[in-house]
Design a protein around this motif. Structure first.
Motif, PDB file in Angstrom:
ATOM      1  N   ALA A 239       0.847  -1.185   0.000  1.00 18.09           N
ATOM      2  CA  ALA A 239       0.000   0.000   0.000  1.00 18.09           C
ATOM      3  C   ALA A 239       0.891   1.246   0.000  1.00 18.09           C
ATOM      4  O   ALA A 239       2.009   1.223   0.536  1.00 18.09           O
ATOM      5  N   PRO A 240       0.417   2.326  -0.661  1.00 14.50           N
ATOM      6  CA  PRO A 240      -0.922   2.531  -1.199  1.00 14.50           C
ATOM      7  C   PRO A 240      -1.025   2.296  -2.701  1.00 14.50           C
ATOM      8  O   PRO A 240      -2.047   2.635  -3.304  1.00 14.50           O
ATOM      9  N   TYR A 241      -0.005   1.768  -3.337  1.00 15.21           N
ATOM     10  CA  TYR A 241       0.130   1.732  -4.792  1.00 15.21           C
ATOM     11  C   TYR A 241      -1.151   1.239  -5.464  1.00 15.21           C
ATOM     12  O   TYR A 241      -1.566   0.099  -5.293  1.00 15.21           O
ATOM     13  N   GLY A 242      -1.803   2.131  -6.256  1.00 18.17           N
ATOM     14  CA  GLY A 242      -3.027   1.741  -6.944  1.00 18.17           C
ATOM     15  C   GLY A 242      -3.846   2.924  -7.392  1.00 18.17           C
ATOM     16  O   GLY A 242      -3.462   4.092  -7.245  1.00 18.17           O
ATOM     17  N   ILE A 243      -5.012   2.632  -7.946  1.00 18.47           N
ATOM     18  CA  ILE A 243      -5.964   3.639  -8.408  1.00 18.47           C
ATOM     19  C   ILE A 243      -7.215   3.541  -7.546  1.00 18.47           C
ATOM     20  O   ILE A 243      -7.798   2.459  -7.398  1.00 18.47           O
ATOM     21  N   TYR A 244      -7.636   4.697  -7.018  1.00 20.39           N
ATOM     22  CA  TYR A 244      -8.747   4.748  -6.064  1.00 20.39           C
ATOM     23  C   TYR A 244      -9.865   5.640  -6.581  1.00 20.39           C
ATOM     24  O   TYR A 244      -9.626   6.624  -7.277  1.00 20.39           O
ATOM     25  N   GLN A 245     -11.078   5.282  -6.207  1.00 18.42           N
ATOM     26  CA  GLN A 245     -12.226   6.121  -6.546  1.00 18.42           C
ATOM     27  C   GLN A 245     -12.338   7.256  -5.533  1.00 18.42           C
ATOM     28  O   GLN A 245     -12.109   7.058  -4.328  1.00 18.42           O
ATOM     29  N   THR A 246     -12.664   8.439  -6.037  1.00 20.85           N
ATOM     30  CA  THR A 246     -12.904   9.587  -5.168  1.00 20.85           C
ATOM     31  C   THR A 246     -14.375   9.963  -5.251  1.00 20.85           C
ATOM     32  O   THR A 246     -15.174   9.237  -5.858  1.00 20.85           O
ATOM     33  N   ALA A 247     -14.729  11.116  -4.697  1.00 17.40           N
ATOM     34  CA  ALA A 247     -16.134  11.539  -4.718  1.00 17.40           C
ATOM     35  C   ALA A 247     -16.628  11.794  -6.131  1.00 17.40           C
ATOM     36  O   ALA A 247     -17.838  11.664  -6.404  1.00 17.40           O
ATOM     37  N   ASP A 248     -15.729  12.151  -7.062  1.00 21.23           N
ATOM     38  CA  ASP A 248     -16.183  12.493  -8.413  1.00 21.23           C
ATOM     39  C   ASP A 248     -15.411  11.803  -9.541  1.00 21.23           C
ATOM     40  O   ASP A 248     -15.805  11.895 -10.698  1.00 21.23           O
ATOM     41  N   ASP A 249     -14.331  11.100  -9.220  1.00 22.91           N
ATOM     42  CA  ASP A 249     -13.525  10.529 -10.299  1.00 22.91           C
ATOM     43  C   ASP A 249     -12.584   9.469  -9.722  1.00 22.91           C
ATOM     44  O   ASP A 249     -12.977   8.717  -8.836  1.00 22.91           O
ATOM     45  N   SER A 296     -13.265  15.277  -3.632  1.00 20.99           N
ATOM     46  CA  SER A 296     -13.016  15.168  -5.069  1.00 20.99           C
ATOM     47  C   SER A 296     -11.550  14.864  -5.369  1.00 20.99           C
ATOM     48  O   SER A 296     -10.666  15.053  -4.524  1.00 20.99           O
ATOM     49  N   THR A 297     -11.310  14.435  -6.588  1.00 18.69           N
ATOM     50  CA  THR A 297      -9.939  14.179  -7.025  1.00 18.69           C
ATOM     51  C   THR A 297      -9.085  15.442  -6.936  1.00 18.69           C
ATOM     52  O   THR A 297      -7.945  15.402  -6.476  1.00 18.69           O
ATOM     53  N   SER A 298      -9.621  16.564  -7.375  1.00 14.63           N
ATOM     54  CA  SER A 298      -8.848  17.810  -7.341  1.00 14.63           C
ATOM     55  C   SER A 298      -8.484  18.207  -5.912  1.00 14.63           C
ATOM     56  O   SER A 298      -7.395  18.745  -5.658  1.00 14.63           O
ATOM     57  N   HIS A 299      -9.395  17.965  -4.987  1.00 13.94           N
ATOM     58  CA  HIS A 299      -9.120  18.267  -3.575  1.00 13.94           C
ATOM     59  C   HIS A 299      -7.923  17.466  -3.082  1.00 13.94           C
ATOM     60  O   HIS A 299      -6.994  18.026  -2.475  1.00 13.94           O
ATOM     61  N   TRP A 300      -7.937  16.160  -3.348  1.00 19.57           N
ATOM     62  CA  TRP A 300      -6.853  15.318  -2.864  1.00 19.57           C
ATOM     63  C   TRP A 300      -5.547  15.618  -3.593  1.00 19.57           C
ATOM     64  O   TRP A 300      -4.470  15.633  -2.976  1.00 19.57           O
ATOM     65  N   LEU A 301      -5.627  15.877  -4.900  1.00 19.48           N
ATOM     66  CA  LEU A 301      -4.411  16.171  -5.644  1.00 19.48           C
ATOM     67  C   LEU A 301      -3.720  17.427  -5.125  1.00 19.48           C
ATOM     68  O   LEU A 301      -2.487  17.490  -5.057  1.00 19.48           O
ATOM     69  N   ALA A 302      -4.504  18.434  -4.776  1.00 19.38           N
ATOM     70  CA  ALA A 302      -3.920  19.666  -4.249  1.00 19.38           C
ATOM     71  C   ALA A 302      -3.124  19.376  -2.981  1.00 19.38           C
ATOM     72  O   ALA A 302      -2.005  19.887  -2.793  1.00 19.38           O
ATOM     73  N   ARG A 303      -3.662  18.548  -2.116  1.00 27.11           N
ATOM     74  CA  ARG A 303      -2.962  18.191  -0.879  1.00 27.11           C
ATOM     75  C   ARG A 303      -1.692  17.379  -1.161  1.00 27.11           C
ATOM     76  O   ARG A 303      -0.635  17.630  -0.567  1.00 27.11           O
ATOM     77  N   LEU A 304      -1.815  16.422  -2.043  1.00 28.23           N
ATOM     78  CA  LEU A 304      -0.688  15.535  -2.319  1.00 28.23           C
ATOM     79  C   LEU A 304       0.442  16.269  -3.049  1.00 28.23           C
ATOM     80  O   LEU A 304       1.621  16.082  -2.728  1.00 28.23           O
ATOM     81  N   ARG A 305       0.090  17.093  -3.997  1.00 21.32           N
ATOM     82  CA  ARG A 305       1.112  17.825  -4.743  1.00 21.32           C
ATOM     83  C   ARG A 305       1.821  18.845  -3.853  1.00 21.32           C
ATOM     84  O   ARG A 305       3.012  19.117  -4.050  1.00 21.32           O
ATOM     85  N   ALA A 306       1.097  19.404  -2.916  1.00 23.66           N
ATOM     86  CA  ALA A 306       1.715  20.358  -1.991  1.00 23.66           C
ATOM     87  C   ALA A 306       2.813  19.705  -1.164  1.00 23.66           C
ATOM     88  O   ALA A 306       3.746  20.383  -0.702  1.00 23.66           O
ATOM     89  N   ARG A 307       2.703  18.388  -0.989  1.00 24.87           N
ATOM     90  CA  ARG A 307       3.703  17.655  -0.203  1.00 24.87           C
ATOM     91  C   ARG A 307       4.707  16.895  -1.091  1.00 24.87           C
ATOM     92  O   ARG A 307       5.532  16.151  -0.583  1.00 24.87           O
ATOM     93  N   GLY A 308       4.590  17.090  -2.394  1.00 29.23           N
ATOM     94  CA  GLY A 308       5.504  16.411  -3.308  1.00 29.23           C
ATOM     95  C   GLY A 308       5.283  14.922  -3.412  1.00 29.23           C
ATOM     96  O   GLY A 308       6.193  14.170  -3.779  1.00 29.23           O
ATOM     97  N   ILE A 309       4.058  14.457  -3.128  1.00 33.89           N
ATOM     98  CA  ILE A 309       3.740  13.027  -3.181  1.00 33.89           C
ATOM     99  C   ILE A 309       3.318  12.644  -4.595  1.00 33.89           C
ATOM    100  O   ILE A 309       2.545  13.359  -5.241  1.00 33.89           O
ATOM    101  N   TRP A 310       3.812  11.509  -5.071  1.00 35.37           N
ATOM    102  CA  TRP A 310       3.525  11.063  -6.438  1.00 35.37           C
ATOM    103  C   TRP A 310       2.073  10.616  -6.558  1.00 35.37           C
ATOM    104  O   TRP A 310       1.682   9.562  -6.040  1.00 35.37           O
TER     105      TRP A 310
END
Length: 381
Positions: A239-249, A296-310
């Protein structure tokens, strides 16, 4: 631009995908690729349509895999036509074929016979399962090769059955390997003035494709890979390697420290020591999936990118083609036949001297170049 294989002539006896894919790449790199086709029907791929799509009498698939080539018609069962083909061989650098075992021997175009005509020929052959063993005569087809290779037990979640890759991966990989072997043989010939026989098979290509998994299997007591129950993407990774469903995508998450991910997503349920990423994979993935559904996907991506997470959004074809990153690559290519029939496809992915390789020559109509090739290459023999 002077292409690296300019002046190299390839006679392509291959049909369908694997052999012609090698020919396509050689043509992209500057080789002259002449398809040797039956007068009636030609390459069987001309009649193999995907989604029932046809262009100018040939399948769209044929157009996709055979752009930038020429077509010479010859009935290899007729002595006169076979004699013409042998004359072409005398002027060629490479021939490729994917006939069933014994066919070229019966025709009189096996490696030894061809080498007698052109001693330094590069003779490249595609098969389904090699030239020895109990599967020699088994149909060499992509889905069948995938099914026999073990790869279908790596995709999909653990509760599902075997899942093949949704494209002709065995054909494409085998064609790539055949092309690599041909290029190596051409380099050796330039240095040592000798030819070679190059062979590649669908099964060997699929086994090589899984070298990471098979190496693990062969060195860990032959423990079979286990797919995840949730968001499976790599049977050997935790974990966590994979594709996950979010609220919108959907959201793809690659390798990351669990503590960093838990902090970025504010998800304490996955805050375990990194040493447990594999042993607790199912619990971690299930907890993460439940958490990601809340935003949403955009919500999570903003958090992850801010921390430099792939991490990445998951695009479909429509989204990919509209994305500025794809547009910057300039991958689409429009090719055209002499009658102005056009097909939009994709260019060669290789860049050479900082330039893309963009031939606009479409796949040939059956026998379109027979007369011209005969006049150019056969009239003086």
């Amino acid at each position: 631009m002077s292409l690296p294989l300019k002046g190299i002539t390839v006679l392509e006896f291959s049909q369908y995908l694997a052999g012609p894919y090698a020919g396509l790449r050689l043509a992209d790199l500057g080789a002259r690729v002449i398809k040797i086709e039956r007068p009636k029907g030609g390459d069987a791929c001309r009649q193999l349509a995907t989604k029932d799509l046809w262009v100018d009498g040939d399948s769209l698939l044929f157009h996709t895999i055979n752009r930038n080539k020429e077509s010479f018609c010859a009935d290899l069962k007729q002595a006169e036509d076979l004699a013409q083909v042998k004359k072409l061989i005398a002027k060629a650098d490479v021939i490729t074929h994917n006939f069933r075992p014994g066919v070229m021997e019966k025709i009189g175009l096996d490696y030894e016979a061809v080498k007698a005509i052109k001693p330094d020929i590069i003779y490249a052959q595609v098969s389904g399962y090699g030239n020895t063993g109990p599967w020699v005569n088994k149909p060499g087809q992509d889905l069948l090769a995938q099914s026999l290779s073990g790869v279908t037990w790596l995709t999909g979640d653990v509760e599902g059955g075997p899942v093949p890759l949704g494209l002709a991966i065995a054909d494409m990989l085998c064609g790539t390997h055949l092309g690599q072997g041909i290029l190596a043989a051409l380099v050796r010939r330039a240095r040592h003035k000798i030819g070679a026989k190059v062979e590649a098979s669908l099964l060997e290509s699929m086994v090589d494709f899984q070298f990471e998994g098979l190496t693990t299997f062969l060195n860990n007591g032959q423990q079979a890979p286990q797919r995840s129950a949730t968001a499976n993407a790599h049977a050997l990774l935790g974990a966590p390697y994979g594709i996950y469903q979010t609220a919108d995508d959907y959201l793809a998450i690659a390798m990351v420290d669990l503590a960093d991910l838990a902090s970025a997503l504010e998800c304490p349920a996955i805050d375990l020591p990194q040493s447990q990423a594999f042993s607790q994979r199912e619990t971690l993935k299930a907890n993460l999936q439940k958490h990601l559904l809340s935003q949403s996907t955009s919500h999570w991506l903003a958090r992850l990118r801010a921390r430099g997470i792939w991490a990445s959004e998951v695009l479909n074809y429509q989204q990919l083609l509209k994305h500025p990153a794809f547009e910057a690559l300039a991958m689409p290519l429009t090719v055209q036949r002499p009658n102005r029939t056009r097909v939009v496809t994709t260019r060669c992915p290789i860049r050479f001297n900082n330039q893309t390789l963009r031939s606009i020559k479409a796949a040939p109509a059956l026998g379109a170049h027979t007369n011209a090739i005969a006049e150019e290459l056969l009239c003086d023999l």
